[in-house]
Scaffold this active site. Structure first.
Site, short mmCIF file in Angstrom:
data_model
loop_
_atom_site.label_atom_id
_atom_site.label_comp_id
_atom_site.label_asym_id
_atom_site.label_seq_id
_atom_site.Cartn_x
_atom_site.Cartn_y
_atom_site.Cartn_z
N LYS A 55 9.20 -38.65 -9.17
CA LYS A 55 9.87 -37.69 -10.05
C LYS A 55 9.74 -38.13 -11.50
CE LYS A 55 13.07 -36.28 -6.49
NZ LYS A 55 14.31 -36.59 -5.76
N GLN A 99 19.89 -38.77 -6.37
CA GLN A 99 19.11 -38.84 -5.14
C GLN A 99 20.03 -39.03 -3.92
OE1 GLN A 99 15.80 -38.35 -4.94
NE2 GLN A 99 15.76 -38.67 -2.73
N ASP A 122 19.02 -29.71 -8.84
CA ASP A 122 18.86 -29.69 -7.38
C ASP A 122 19.39 -28.39 -6.79
OD1 ASP A 122 17.64 -31.75 -5.93
OD2 ASP A 122 19.27 -33.14 -6.34
N1 GUN Z 1 16.97 -36.34 -0.67
C1 GUN Z 1 16.10 -35.67 0.10
N2 GUN Z 1 15.76 -34.51 -0.48
C2 GUN Z 1 16.42 -34.45 -1.65
C3 GUN Z 1 16.48 -33.49 -2.69
O1 GUN Z 1 15.84 -32.43 -2.68
N3 GUN Z 1 17.30 -33.82 -3.74
C4 GUN Z 1 18.02 -34.95 -3.77
N4 GUN Z 1 18.81 -35.15 -4.83
N5 GUN Z 1 18.00 -35.85 -2.82
C5 GUN Z 1 17.20 -35.60 -1.77
#
Ligand code: GUN
Length: 303
Positions: A55, A99, A122
């Protein structure tokens, strides 16, 4: 029937990233502001570390201001909340991503609810969930993986999904539920199937669109697929691959890919299908969030 068209998620994700890079450069030119993304990682989960690194790198490649906060696994909940609060107040940060999963002692939903909805790239805050479910998608931030699936579907089937029958397998807040809402808003007839669904093969056989997001390797068999259906495989499962040598593994989806090929009209591979789309859509959300916070008009939607 001719075998399925293989949907190249890597290529689509690259085209999305290129478009976002262009739009971000135009924003810098017009307003002198770079879209700012903050990613928060608590703990040392290796898969999460890989995602967070990707990311961060992608954000930089798109010309964004990108910051990464890595906290120890035993960080108290109050410290995580304080960090989110600080990022909420920081005008250089337009998008905040915490995350998941978080360590057990931290209340995930408390953290997600503290993120300002307009910075919630998100799309997990109840405000954004609500805007999506009431059909106000254009004012929401939409979760990245389902948004990426919809981009792939529209590029594969053309823009109009109206009247198609869609089955979403999986009811998670991250993928299944928002995916079903997006398809409903596209006027699909949507069924949400899950682990308690009776006669899942029969349910899947009715579907023009199948989105599999259950996290069970190759659970969806080829002969469940309606001839010509579009199959989007969200699963990323690591399984033993002794044929590659002792201790080796490989990645497979939730769909038995080789089996499904002769039945499906189009299908995403794993890896190289949905995976690359998630981060591309995170970049799109961050740019959208930045423009809204600057009071600028919406740009042409990507889906
Ligand atoms: N963990 C697995 N997929 C995601 C996601 O799309 N966003 C976040 N913040 N954590 C995750």
């Amino acid at each position: 029937m001719s075998p399925a068209r293989i949907i190249d998620g890597k290529a689509v994700a690259e085209s999305v990233r290129e478009e976002i890079t262009r739009r971000a450069a135009a924003l810098v030119e017009a307003k002198g502001v770079r879209p700012g993304l903050a990613v928060v990682l608590v703990g040392e989960d290796p898969a999460s570390q890989v995602y967070v690194r990707n990311k961060d790198r992608t954000a930089e490649a798109c010309g964004f201001h990108s910051v990464k906060h890595t906290l120890a696994a035993d960080t108290p909940e109050t410290d995580v909340l304080a960090l989110v609060d600080r990022l909420n107040q920081d005008p250089a940060i337009h998008g905040i991503l915490v995350q998941l999963p978080l360590p057990g002692h931290i209340d995930e939903s408390k953290v997600l609810r503290l993120i300002k909805p307009e910075k919630d790239v998100d799309g997990f805050h109840p405000i954004n969930v609500g805007l999506l479910t009431t059909g106000e998608r254009d004012h929401a931030l939409v979760p990245c993986t389902p948004a990426g699936c919809l981009v792939l579907l529209k590029r594969t089937l053309g823009g109009n999904l109206s009247g198609l029958s869609a089955v979403v397998i999986g009811r998670s807040n991250i993928v299944g539920k928002p995916m079903a809402n997006l398809l409903l808003q596209e006027s699909c007839t949507v069924t949400i199937a899950h682990s308690r669904t009776k006669d899942l093969p029969a349910v899947v056989r009715e579907a023009d669109i199948v989105v599999a997001a259950v996290g069970r390797p190759e659970m969806v068999r080829g002969d469940w697929i309606k001839p010509g259906a579009a199959v989007i495989d969200v699963g990323i499962n690591r399984i033993p691959a002794p044929e590659r040598g002792e201790g080796k593994t490989r990645l497979v989806g939730d769909v038995a890919f080789e089996e499904a090929l002769p039945h499906a009209g189009a299908i995403t591979p794993v890896p190289g299908g949905v995976g690359p789309m998630t981060i591309a859509m995170l970049m799109a959300n961050t740019l959208t969030a930045a423009r809204r916070q600057l009071g600028l008009p919406e740009e042409e939607p990507l889906f």
